[in-house]
Write an enzyme that holds these catalytic residues in place. Sequence first.
Site: not given
Ligand code: C5J
Length: 230
Positions: A26, A131, A164
């Site tokens: 991400d 995802k 994540c």
């Molecule tokens: C991820 C989030 N990628 N913090 N998303 O950690 O909402």
Amino acid sequence: MPRVRIEAEPAALVVDLAAAALVIIDMQRDFLEPGGFGEALGNDVTRLRRAVAPCKAVLDEARRLGLLVIHTREGHRPDLSDAPRHKVERGDPANRIGARGPMGRILVRGEPGHDIVPELYPLTSEPVIDKPGKGAFYQTDLELMLRNRGIDTLFVAGVTTEVCVNTTVREANDRGFRCIVLSDCCASYFPEFHDAGLAMIKAQGGIFGSVTASPHLLRSLAAVGNQKIA
Ligand code: C5J
């Protein structure tokens, strides 16, 4: 096949690089760039941006050696049919998933903010997993991809450490994959959550996995020289 020894906590590891993949979680514009969703929520994005340069160094080395590289992005279909109601209805309506943000609709696939930062942009040969959840295994074909390629070890980088990254590592651990989390290639808007997220992974003999810093991995990969992994 090249096998390398990597300094890590709680203990050093030997990794067969042909059975390893780099998974970058991400690293999306909306989380990392000024003017994005993360900043609109009041977060200091410089805390996440610190992970970009170490991540890029590892990505470059992985590409040089031919290591499998997989990128993930958190986000939803434009009609939000894959987004649970409670996730969409969370927080200030102006900053909800699907709302129009500074980089397009927030966490919606195809929008500029949903895409990966230019510094770490995937090559066309590198799979990108879209995802809908925090974990990269939930409702995706990541596991299938890893099993098809005989992968048993994941080098994990990305954001955020406690959300994540941690969720993905826990999912991977339950599926039998060994995770080596690259501490400086991960980041959080909350430094204490970053530290706790890493501590939880490596506690109790590495209950979810191992943790190392990118210079240790880079040193081990450099020792492989110009041998190609695949
Ligand atoms: C991820 C989030 N990628 N913090 N998303 O950690 O909402």
